[in-house]
Design an enzyme around this catalytic site. Sequence first.
Site, PDB file in Angstrom:
ATOM      1  N   GLU A  78      10.512  -4.569   4.697  1.00 45.55           N
ATOM      2  CA  GLU A  78      10.437  -6.000   4.383  1.00 45.55           C
ATOM      3  C   GLU A  78      10.276  -6.096   2.905  1.00 45.55           C
ATOM      4  O   GLU A  78      10.965  -6.915   1.968  1.00 45.55           O
ATOM      5  CB  GLU A  78       9.557  -6.868   4.890  1.00 45.55           C
ATOM      6  CG  GLU A  78       9.675  -7.086   6.501  1.00 45.55           C
ATOM      7  CD  GLU A  78       9.025  -6.072   7.411  1.00 45.55           C
ATOM      8  OE1 GLU A  78       8.786  -5.055   6.737  1.00 45.55           O
ATOM      9  OE2 GLU A  78       8.641  -6.424   8.500  1.00 45.55           O
ATOM     10  N   GLU A  81      -5.257  -7.303  14.600  1.00 46.41           N
ATOM     11  CA  GLU A  81      -4.732  -5.811  14.115  1.00 46.41           C
ATOM     12  C   GLU A  81      -5.788  -4.831  14.242  1.00 46.41           C
ATOM     13  O   GLU A  81      -5.552  -3.622  14.670  1.00 46.41           O
ATOM     14  CB  GLU A  81      -3.971  -5.855  13.007  1.00 46.41           C
ATOM     15  CG  GLU A  81      -3.356  -4.701  12.473  1.00 46.41           C
ATOM     16  CD  GLU A  81      -2.258  -4.819  11.432  1.00 46.41           C
ATOM     17  OE1 GLU A  81      -1.090  -5.065  11.489  1.00 46.41           O
ATOM     18  OE2 GLU A  81      -2.749  -4.739  10.099  1.00 46.41           O
ATOM     19  N   LYS A 111       8.765  -0.773  14.523  1.00 48.58           N
ATOM     20  CA  LYS A 111       9.442  -0.257  13.214  1.00 48.58           C
ATOM     21  C   LYS A 111      10.460   0.825  13.599  1.00 48.58           C
ATOM     22  O   LYS A 111      11.655   0.898  13.154  1.00 48.58           O
ATOM     23  CB  LYS A 111       8.427   0.122  12.274  1.00 48.58           C
ATOM     24  CG  LYS A 111       7.536  -0.690  11.499  1.00 48.58           C
ATOM     25  CD  LYS A 111       6.347   0.051  10.656  1.00 48.58           C
ATOM     26  CE  LYS A 111       5.374  -0.916  10.046  1.00 48.58           C
ATOM     27  NZ  LYS A 111       4.505  -0.299   9.375  1.00 48.58           N
ATOM     28  N   GLY A 168      -5.115  -1.992   4.797  1.00 46.97           N
ATOM     29  CA  GLY A 168      -4.411  -3.158   4.331  1.00 46.97           C
ATOM     30  C   GLY A 168      -4.715  -4.507   4.737  1.00 46.97           C
ATOM     31  O   GLY A 168      -5.057  -5.166   3.738  1.00 46.97           O
ATOM     32  N   ARG A 169      -5.384  -4.767   5.824  1.00 46.73           N
ATOM     33  CA  ARG A 169      -5.926  -5.932   5.946  1.00 46.73           C
ATOM     34  C   ARG A 169      -7.232  -6.145   5.413  1.00 46.73           C
ATOM     35  O   ARG A 169      -7.975  -7.211   5.607  1.00 46.73           O
ATOM     36  CB  ARG A 169      -5.995  -6.303   7.711  1.00 46.73           C
ATOM     37  CG  ARG A 169      -6.744  -4.993   8.569  1.00 46.73           C
ATOM     38  CD  ARG A 169      -6.337  -5.270   9.969  1.00 46.73           C
ATOM     39  NE  ARG A 169      -6.878  -4.045  10.650  1.00 46.73           N
ATOM     40  CZ  ARG A 169      -6.232  -3.057  11.009  1.00 46.73           C
ATOM     41  NH1 ARG A 169      -5.049  -2.860  10.339  1.00 46.73           N
ATOM     42  NH2 ARG A 169      -6.771  -2.248  11.473  1.00 46.73           N
ATOM     43  N   LYS A 174       0.720  -1.265   0.194  1.00 47.54           N
ATOM     44  CA  LYS A 174      -0.064  -0.072  -0.256  1.00 47.54           C
ATOM     45  C   LYS A 174       0.744   1.061  -0.139  1.00 47.54           C
ATOM     46  O   LYS A 174       0.637   2.247  -0.597  1.00 47.54           O
ATOM     47  CB  LYS A 174      -1.036  -0.028   1.123  1.00 47.54           C
ATOM     48  CG  LYS A 174      -1.849   1.097   1.207  1.00 47.54           C
ATOM     49  CD  LYS A 174      -2.844   0.874   2.579  1.00 47.54           C
ATOM     50  CE  LYS A 174      -3.540   2.245   2.469  1.00 47.54           C
ATOM     51  NZ  LYS A 174      -4.489   2.227   3.694  1.00 47.54           N
ATOM     52  N   HIS A 190      -4.690 -33.730  16.452  1.00 48.09           N
ATOM     53  CA  HIS A 190      -3.717 -34.324  16.785  1.00 48.09           C
ATOM     54  C   HIS A 190      -2.542 -33.393  17.332  1.00 48.09           C
ATOM     55  O   HIS A 190      -1.292 -33.885  17.452  1.00 48.09           O
ATOM     56  CB  HIS A 190      -2.968 -35.284  15.750  1.00 48.09           C
ATOM     57  CG  HIS A 190      -4.213 -36.258  15.110  1.00 48.09           C
ATOM     58  ND1 HIS A 190      -4.348 -37.542  15.911  1.00 48.09           N
ATOM     59  CD2 HIS A 190      -5.196 -36.116  14.083  1.00 48.09           C
ATOM     60  CE1 HIS A 190      -5.428 -38.247  15.255  1.00 48.09           C
ATOM     61  NE2 HIS A 190      -5.680 -37.439  14.307  1.00 48.09           N
TER      62      HIS A 190
HETATM   63  O1  F6P Z   1       1.709  -4.551   9.615  1.00 48.11           O
HETATM   64  C1  F6P Z   1       1.434  -3.209   9.709  1.00 48.11           C
HETATM   65  C2  F6P Z   1       0.952  -2.908   8.303  1.00 48.11           C
HETATM   66  O2  F6P Z   1       0.822  -1.620   8.436  1.00 48.11           O
HETATM   67  C3  F6P Z   1      -0.052  -3.591   7.928  1.00 48.11           C
HETATM   68  O3  F6P Z   1      -1.344  -2.834   8.388  1.00 48.11           O
HETATM   69  C4  F6P Z   1       0.078  -3.956   6.199  1.00 48.11           C
HETATM   70  O4  F6P Z   1      -1.086  -4.725   5.860  1.00 48.11           O
HETATM   71  C5  F6P Z   1       1.197  -4.096   6.271  1.00 48.11           C
HETATM   72  O5  F6P Z   1       1.806  -3.473   7.335  1.00 48.11           O
HETATM   73  C6  F6P Z   1       1.930  -3.930   5.124  1.00 48.11           C
HETATM   74  O6  F6P Z   1       1.912  -2.481   4.695  1.00 48.11           O
HETATM   75  P1  F6P Z   1       2.035  -2.149   3.101  1.00 48.11           P
HETATM   76  O7  F6P Z   1       1.159  -2.644   2.046  1.00 48.11           O
HETATM   77  O8  F6P Z   1       2.090  -0.542   3.065  1.00 48.11           O
HETATM   78  O9  F6P Z   1       3.619  -2.610   2.627  1.00 48.11           O
END
Ligand code: F6P
Length: 531
Positions: A204, A341, A500, A255-256, A198, A372
């Site tokens: 990452e 979240e 972060k 995002g979620r 987003k 199990h």
């Molecule tokens: O983990 C925090 C967060 O902001 C989530 O809400 C989101 O889905 C994720 O990081 C990834 O963010 P982005 O889509 O901006 O890379």
Amino acid sequence: MNTPRCDQTQAWAALRSHYEGDGHQFDLREAFASDPGRFDALVVEAPGMFADLSKNRIDAASMKLLIDLARECQLEKRRDAMLAGAAINTTEDRAVLHTALRAPRGQGPFSDDVHGVLDAMLAYVESVRHTRASGIRHIVNIGIGGSDLGPQMAVPALEAFVHPELGFHFVSNVDGHDITSVLRHLRPAETLFVIASKTFTTQETMANAHAAKAWFVANGGTDTTKHFVATTTNVAAAAEFGIETTFGFWDWVGGRYSLWSAIGLPIALAIGADNFRAMLGGAHEMDRHFATAPLAKNLPVLLGLIDVWYRNFHGFTSRSVAPYHQGLKRLPAYLQQLEMESNGKCVDLDGNALPFATSPVVWGEPGTNGQHAYFQMLHQGTDVIPVEFLLVKHPTHDLADQHTKLLANGLAQAQALMLGKRSSQAMAERAPTAAKSLAPEIVARHRTFPGNRPSTTLLLDRLTPHSLGALIAMYEHRVYTSGALWGINSFDQWGVELGKALCGDLLPRMASGNTEGLDASTAGLMRRLLD
Ligand code: F6P
């Protein structure tokens, strides 16, 4: 919007006295014995699914009070405000409009924008799925959290609909083991990378995107414009990265809640344009159900109310999700982000500390595997953990006998949790494995099950794009319901920011070895790592 928080209502006080009176002694076995109509009274039909709520610790009195609670908290008014695009995410001053992403053309807010991107994305999808022309055989989605979990959950769930010549891979972790284990098996000319973020700034995702690009070039890849595509609200950053094909979305998509947007690109690549539209259609039907069904027959509302009843009155701290369908193996992980979240908050919308508990821990594994592993604790542990069983009537394989076994297992687990086994029954059994020195009544105690352990069973006729869409939308609205009653902002996630920021401080220290000013534990660990 000025609406009462759950604990400021009369219904809350009434629920408290009901619980402290007879409510906490409620016994499912007695409830079924005394009311032959209990099952029929507590099943709900909703788009794409049939829900059995009857194995929950609810009766007519608690149900009525919970619905009173929803009314007093003005749930319907809040819901309507969300659906109309009010900026209910106040800490980010944003509307919350994932429902607009699945509204039919011409309906709902931002319809032209939504359908403009959707049409373009689905045209692109069909060109890639034409594998002889595109040459693409593998899709690698690089994203994390909401930019990963939705596609990672939906693609295996819909395996029966997936293009047979395309392989799907999901890279999320900044841990280099993740991407290297995926790239090892791929060839640049056959690979399409979807960089899903987003913000297009997430550490990452950016690290993995750069690693993918470096791998692509180092292994003879020639046309990055054809092999890298972005799904993001930050089109400028994607362009700066060197990506020409970008499918956008908007800040009012959390995002979620984003698998319905361009973030769903891997799903669309997997199942094709028509099936992706069917998934949106199923979600939209659930949106209509949430928006129009009376509260007493509104599935996401009822489940959200039961969640509040369990969390705040019974004190249950977690809920286990047991999908009896291997394709739904990532559903618990998806729901963890969606629920924890969203509702893992300790202040209300006005910033007041909450005097009651919010999000439970959500966890689980597909059945029968969980049986199990941890079901022992669900049956005989000291905590009561409500379980959500998900059963799918028709499989997409032809191993009918195995499917019957699967369904029988799901039904049996829900039954065992509820019925338990009384000590008298355990006493009457032979226990051939027990040590001879152990008195029979002691052996019986080990073999007794308390029972009265609640569960919900959701039945899907088939797992299709349509029913999966409806299922996920149902969970979204259920999470919204409990969050609205708790008076929290279910749409921000400040809780992920501190880590972060601290990581941003530690990173240069990892290079320089400077531990000055750090707490003794972090400094000591860093020294060991850098030694
Ligand atoms: O983990 C925090 C967060 O902001 C989530 O809400 C989101 O889905 C994720 O990081 C990834 O963010 P982005 O889509 O901006 O890379």
